[in-house]
Enzyme design. Structure first.
Site, PDB file in Angstrom:
ATOM      1  N   TYR A 205      -1.519  11.003   1.730  1.00 48.62           N
ATOM      2  CA  TYR A 205      -2.377  11.102   0.547  1.00 48.62           C
ATOM      3  C   TYR A 205      -2.273  12.488  -0.087  1.00 48.62           C
ATOM      4  O   TYR A 205      -2.345  12.613  -1.311  1.00 48.62           O
ATOM      5  CB  TYR A 205      -3.836  10.827   0.931  1.00 48.62           C
ATOM      6  CG  TYR A 205      -4.128   9.372   1.186  1.00 48.62           C
ATOM      7  CD1 TYR A 205      -4.712   8.563   0.204  1.00 48.62           C
ATOM      8  CD2 TYR A 205      -3.815   8.783   2.406  1.00 48.62           C
ATOM      9  CE1 TYR A 205      -4.980   7.229   0.426  1.00 48.62           C
ATOM     10  CE2 TYR A 205      -4.077   7.438   2.644  1.00 48.62           C
ATOM     11  CZ  TYR A 205      -4.663   6.665   1.653  1.00 48.62           C
ATOM     12  OH  TYR A 205      -4.912   5.336   1.874  1.00 48.62           O
TER      13      TYR A 205
ATOM     14  N   HIS B 205      -7.132  -6.954   0.081  1.00 46.47           N
ATOM     15  CA  HIS B 205      -6.049  -5.976   0.072  1.00 46.47           C
ATOM     16  C   HIS B 205      -4.937  -6.283   1.071  1.00 46.47           C
ATOM     17  O   HIS B 205      -3.776  -5.946   0.833  1.00 46.47           O
ATOM     18  CB  HIS B 205      -6.646  -4.597   0.382  1.00 46.47           C
ATOM     19  CG  HIS B 205      -5.661  -3.480   0.403  1.00 46.47           C
ATOM     20  ND1 HIS B 205      -4.857  -3.159  -0.668  1.00 46.47           N
ATOM     21  CD2 HIS B 205      -5.346  -2.589   1.391  1.00 46.47           C
ATOM     22  CE1 HIS B 205      -4.101  -2.121  -0.359  1.00 46.47           C
ATOM     23  NE2 HIS B 205      -4.371  -1.761   0.881  1.00 46.47           N
TER      24      HIS B 205
ATOM     25  N   ASP C  72       0.846  -1.197   0.000  1.00 44.83           N
ATOM     26  CA  ASP C  72       0.000   0.000   0.000  1.00 44.83           C
ATOM     27  C   ASP C  72       0.892   1.260   0.000  1.00 44.83           C
ATOM     28  O   ASP C  72       1.819   1.349  -0.810  1.00 44.83           O
ATOM     29  CB  ASP C  72      -0.938  -0.073   1.215  1.00 44.83           C
ATOM     30  CG  ASP C  72      -2.007   0.998   1.237  1.00 44.83           C
ATOM     31  OD1 ASP C  72      -2.983   0.870   0.489  1.00 44.83           O
ATOM     32  OD2 ASP C  72      -1.866   1.953   2.020  1.00 44.83           O
TER      33      ASP C  72
END
Length: 294
Positions: free
Chosen positions: A218, A274, A112
């Site tokens: 992010y 995930h 990730d």
């Protein structure tokens, strides 16, 4: 499995001692866990996780390697500074951690957000990464923008996390509700990440500044994309392994990595979403050791 969340204690997981430490790099304290002996293997977690994401796989990997699992800047029990959340800076934190521990060439694994950091590390220091493993992500500037586009069916949370201050304000005090959504919705088996696991993540993300730091990783993604386009002008030469969950990224990562690396192989992990190291730890360990031993 028995464990103790108290920071800096020795933790016993599956009869393997995990030692907790902090180290000063780039004027911040990074928390990391280390176990085993042999060649160094660095594991980088994603969001919304910490080093704890690797708890099921560290014992088996520590039989073969010196396993180093840090909390990235701003995560877990590491310091939570105001800035430095672009992936190049996060990678430099880990690079300095590795060298302060006395290592140079490493095996590097990232999941990730941690996979984005691992790519930046490998692009900045290709001579120091013997093999690179990236799991269930797309790189900024190399495919991620498509899954960030909600108008084309992309994931909503990318844009939401980029909004300044508002996500922190609305989620604060509701960390369990928010984090549980991702663990349940993005897992093939929604019970793979236990309530006890969520307790630990909520502990970390409820600490002062933790939500902001997570979202800052992010808020730098567009700038990270521009940096990655520069990195991509020189393809990685070390062996690169891509893993994707069958019910998550699948082989999308492999296709995008072909633009940034010359020696790429791929594996789709069946019956998995995930969170590969937590959903299918035994499969992951077997696949990883096989790749590293090639």
């Amino acid at each position: 499995m028995s464990q103790n969340n108290k920071l800096f204690d020795e933790v016993l997981i599956d009869d393997v001692i995990l030692n907790h430490h902090t180290i000063l790099v780039n004027d911040i304290k990074l928390h990391y866990v280390i176990a085993g002996s042999g060649d160094p293997l660095v594991l980088l977690h994603g969001w919304p996780q910490t080093w704890y994401a690797w708890k099921h796989v560290i014992p088996a990997l520590a039989e073969h390697y010196t396993v180093i699992a840090p909390d990235l800047r701003g995560f877990g029990d590491s310091d939570k500074p105001a800035g430095g959340f672009d992936k190049k800076t996060l990678a430099d934190d880990i690079y300095k951690l590795v060298h302060k521990l006395g290592f140079e060439q490493i095996y590097l694994v990232g999941h990730d957000i941690g996979g984005m950091v691992a790519y930046a590390y490998a692009a900045e220091h290709p001579e120091d990464v013997r093999k690179l493993v990236l799991m269930d992500l797309l790189l900024p500037g190399v495919g991620l923008e498509e899954v960030m586009d909600v108008s084309k069916g992309g994931y909503w949370h990318f844009g939401w996390h980029m909004v300044r201050d508002l996500p922190e304000a609305l989620i604060s005090g509701r960390e369990r509700i928010y984090l549980s959504h991702f663990f349940r919705e993005l897992s093939y088996n929604p019970n793979a990440i236990s309530d006890e696991d969520i307790d630990e993540y909520v502990r970390c993300y409820s600490s002062p500044g933790a939500l902001r730091c997570g979202f800052e990783t992010y808020r730098t993604l567009l700038a990270d994309g521009e940096q990655n386009k520069k990195y991509a002008t020189q393809k990685l030469q070390m062996p690169v392994q891509a893993y994707g969950g069958q019910n998550s990224a699948g082989d999308m990562l492999y296709q995008s990595l072909l633009t940034v690396a010359d020696n790429v192989s791929s594996k789709v992990i069946e019956g998995c979403g995930h969170y590969i190291p937590e959903e299918r730890p035994d499969v992951f360990v077997q696949e990883l050791i096989t790749f590293l031993n090639k």
